[in-house]
Scaffold this motif. Structure first.
Motif: not given
Length: 306
Positions: A199-211
């Motif tokens: 979840i921690v990794i996917f959460d960071r991926i989601r944040e990076n995908m937004k920007g």
């Protein structure tokens, strides 16, 4: 750091462990199920002298007619763990086995360190509930991640969890550790621990995908996200392992049976979270984006032709 590009290389290690587990499963004639799963009587006896597992099992069968599995206890070379399959009268079987050991090794009732009995129906009920609770935990995790992220993330997280569970099962097959309720406890612990890393990794991926910029590919974003979270994942894994390894070193055999698969499961959980779940999600997501782009191009081409 090219995690996504080298994804198939990272699959090799789990694959080798699983293959070895399958081989040892065949060699050992299946898992070493404890009486909690099969039903029967489990006895730990101090025989006061060295013994051969097969000879003791044969002796018990010849004298009592009861099928038994015998292995040395991890704490002493002269202690035997004897598992006798369920019979119509467990008490009589236990007495018969002890009488046989008394005659052969000259021991007394005081050498019976521990004894537990479970019926065959109880063992089947334990297996059923273990499977039910494991599936329930995985379904709840699947729903949670699908809601918080997306269904592709949920699928890849569950696949990573499945690999972790299979690796733990392979360890049980390789080491011939008795398969009992401690396996369920260790498995559920690892599922909860490893999904947190994912979840921690996917959460960071989601944040990076937004920007995300148009020039950034999904592969680049995932590689950066894994790199950014790898330190946290490794540090949390190491600090957890320090405690469990000490428990394994200092604990008795029953604790070691729980700690060893837990150690393997936690390492496997960190490995699959970093190198497998996110990598194959990236490929899946990138193929989806490519398919959408091709479909949009076809629609534009069709409008121009009209």
């Amino acid at each position: 750091m090219k995690i996504v590009e080298n994804r198939w290389k990272f699959v090799i290690i789990p694959a080798l462990i699983l293959v070895l587990g399958i081989v040892m499963y065949i060699v050992n004639g299946g898992f070493n199920f404890d009486v909690e799963f099969l039903g029967g009587t489990r006895m730990q006896v101090e025989l006061k002298s060295e013994f051969d597992n097969d000879e003791v099992a044969k002796l018990i069968f010849d004298e009592t007619g009861a099928s038994a599995k015998v292995q040395k206890s991890g704490s002493s070379a002269t202690q035997a763990v004897i598992k006798v399959q369920a019979t119509e009268n467990e008490d009589e079987t236990k007495i018969a086995v002890m009488n046989t050991l008394k005659e052969k090794f000259g021991i007394t009732d005081e050498e019976l360190i521990s004894s537990s009995t479970a019926s065959a129906s109880f063992g089947m009920e334990v297996q059923r509930k273990a499977l039910l609770y494991t599936l329930l935990a995985i379904i709840c995790i699947l729903i949670y991640i699908a809601i918080r992220f997306e269904w592709r993330s949920a699928v890849m997280a569950v696949i990573a969890l499945a690999i972790n569970v299979l690796i733990m099962a392979a360890v049980y097959a390789i080491t011939n550790i008795p398969l009992n309720t401690t396996f369920i406890a260790a498995m559920l612990t690892v599922i909860g621990y490893s999904i947190n890393n994912t979840i921690v990794i996917f959460d960071r991926i989601r944040e990076n995908m937004k920007g995300r910029r148009k020039s950034n590919t999904v592969t680049e974003i995932v590689n950066n996200a894994v790199k950014e979270t790898m330190g946290r994942t490794i540090n949390s894994t190491i600090t957890t392992l320090i405690t469990i390894v000490l428990i394994y070193i200092m604990g008795v055999s029953a604790i070691k049976e729980f700690a060893l698969p837990l150690i393997v499961g936690i390492v496997a959980g960190a490995y699959t979270s970093i190198f497998i779940a996110s990598s194959f999600w990236a490929v899946w997501k990138e193929s989806e984006i490519k398919a959408r782009a091709e479909a949009a191009a076809e629609r534009r081409s069709a409008k121009k032709s009209k």
